[in-house]
Motif scaffolding. Structure first.
Motif, short mmCIF file in Angstrom:
data_model
loop_
_atom_site.label_atom_id
_atom_site.label_comp_id
_atom_site.label_asym_id
_atom_site.label_seq_id
_atom_site.Cartn_x
_atom_site.Cartn_y
_atom_site.Cartn_z
N MET A 1 0.83 -1.19 0.00
CA MET A 1 0.00 0.00 0.00
C MET A 1 0.87 1.25 0.00
N ALA A 2 1.98 1.17 0.71
CA ALA A 2 2.87 2.33 0.76
C ALA A 2 3.44 2.63 -0.63
N ASP A 3 3.78 1.57 -1.40
CA ASP A 3 4.33 1.76 -2.75
C ASP A 3 3.33 2.46 -3.67
N LEU A 4 2.04 2.27 -3.42
CA LEU A 4 1.00 2.88 -4.26
C LEU A 4 0.44 4.16 -3.65
N ASP A 5 1.06 4.63 -2.58
CA ASP A 5 0.62 5.84 -1.87
C ASP A 5 -0.83 5.74 -1.40
N ILE A 6 -1.19 4.57 -0.90
CA ILE A 6 -2.54 4.36 -0.36
C ILE A 6 -2.41 4.40 1.16
N PRO A 7 -3.11 5.33 1.79
CA PRO A 7 -2.98 5.46 3.24
C PRO A 7 -3.67 4.30 3.98
N VAL A 8 -3.12 3.95 5.13
CA VAL A 8 -3.74 2.95 5.99
C VAL A 8 -4.93 3.61 6.67
N MET A 9 -6.08 2.98 6.55
CA MET A 9 -7.30 3.53 7.16
C MET A 9 -7.53 2.83 8.49
N ARG A 10 -7.04 3.45 9.53
CA ARG A 10 -7.12 2.84 10.86
C ARG A 10 -8.56 2.66 11.32
N ASN A 11 -9.46 3.52 10.85
CA ASN A 11 -10.86 3.36 11.23
C ASN A 11 -11.43 2.06 10.66
N ARG A 12 -11.00 1.65 9.49
CA ARG A 12 -11.47 0.38 8.92
C ARG A 12 -10.89 -0.81 9.68
N ILE A 13 -9.66 -0.68 10.11
CA ILE A 13 -9.05 -1.74 10.92
C ILE A 13 -9.83 -1.89 12.22
N GLU A 51 -10.36 -15.39 -0.25
CA GLU A 51 -10.76 -15.19 -1.65
C GLU A 51 -10.65 -13.70 -2.02
N GLY A 52 -11.09 -12.84 -1.12
CA GLY A 52 -10.98 -11.40 -1.37
C GLY A 52 -9.54 -10.95 -1.51
N LYS A 53 -8.69 -11.49 -0.64
CA LYS A 53 -7.26 -11.17 -0.70
C LYS A 53 -6.67 -11.65 -2.02
N ALA A 54 -7.04 -12.85 -2.44
CA ALA A 54 -6.53 -13.39 -3.71
C ALA A 54 -6.99 -12.52 -4.88
N CYS A 55 -8.22 -12.03 -4.83
CA CYS A 55 -8.72 -11.15 -5.89
C CYS A 55 -7.88 -9.87 -5.96
N ALA A 56 -7.52 -9.35 -4.81
CA ALA A 56 -6.69 -8.14 -4.80
C ALA A 56 -5.33 -8.42 -5.43
N TRP A 57 -4.71 -9.58 -5.10
CA TRP A 57 -3.42 -9.92 -5.70
C TRP A 57 -3.56 -10.13 -7.21
N ALA A 64 0.19 -4.90 -13.14
CA ALA A 64 1.66 -4.78 -13.09
C ALA A 64 2.27 -4.48 -14.45
N ASP A 65 1.64 -4.94 -15.52
CA ASP A 65 2.20 -4.69 -16.86
C ASP A 65 2.12 -3.22 -17.26
N THR A 66 1.17 -2.50 -16.72
CA THR A 66 0.98 -1.12 -17.13
C THR A 66 1.30 -0.09 -16.06
N ASP A 67 1.50 -0.54 -14.83
CA ASP A 67 1.79 0.39 -13.73
C ASP A 67 3.19 0.11 -13.19
N PRO A 68 4.14 1.01 -13.42
CA PRO A 68 5.52 0.76 -13.00
C PRO A 68 5.69 0.70 -11.48
N ARG A 69 4.71 1.16 -10.72
CA ARG A 69 4.81 1.11 -9.26
C ARG A 69 4.61 -0.31 -8.72
N ILE A 70 4.06 -1.21 -9.54
CA ILE A 70 3.74 -2.56 -9.09
C ILE A 70 4.76 -3.54 -9.63
N ASP A 71 5.41 -4.25 -8.74
CA ASP A 71 6.38 -5.28 -9.12
C ASP A 71 5.63 -6.60 -9.28
N GLY A 72 5.41 -6.99 -10.53
CA GLY A 72 4.65 -8.20 -10.82
C GLY A 72 5.23 -9.45 -10.19
#
Length: 116
Positions: A1-13, A51-57, A64-72
């Motif tokens: 999440m840090a690599d994609l500049d996505i903040p941790v939402m502590r309220n969701r945790i 299953e949700g986690k796998a969908c995210a991966w 990853a092919d089009t976004d250089p921030r993601i290491d495939g």
């Protein structure tokens, strides 16, 4: 999440933690002991989460092919791990369901599908 500049939402945790605690308050007619269905329901909930986690991966792998921030390459191992977890949870869920839903607790394969 840090690599994609996505903040941790502590309220969701915190909300997830509260939901998990509230789920334990269900009135299943057993104040002191667990219902026989509790294990089946918890295994189903865990499988849904994985299953949700796998969908995210999978989504990250596709991007990853089009976004250089993601290491495939880094995405593949967590995806394989999630898929192994799904298979393990499904095997456990089927075994527990067979114990709960058969009168004598002996597993029968009638109507149940085995997943590799």
């Amino acid at each position: 999440m840090a690599d994609l500049d996505i903040p941790v939402m502590r309220n969701r945790i915190a909300l997830g933690w509260l939901a998990e605690k509230a789920g334990r308050l269900k009135l299943n007619g057993r104040l002191v002991s667990r219902s026989p269905l509790s294990d089946v329901l918890e295994l189903e909930a865990m499988r849904l989460g994985v299953e949700g986690k796998a969908c995210a991966w999978r989504s990250l792998a596709a991007l990853a092919d089009t976004d250089p921030r993601i290491d495939g390459a880094r995405v593949q191992e967590p995806l394989r791990r999630a898929e192994r977890q799904i298979r393990s949870l499904e095997a456990l869920r089927l075994e527990q369901a067979a114990q709960v839903f058969t009168a004598d607790g002996v597993r029968t394969d009638a109507g149940l599908h085995n997943y590799p």
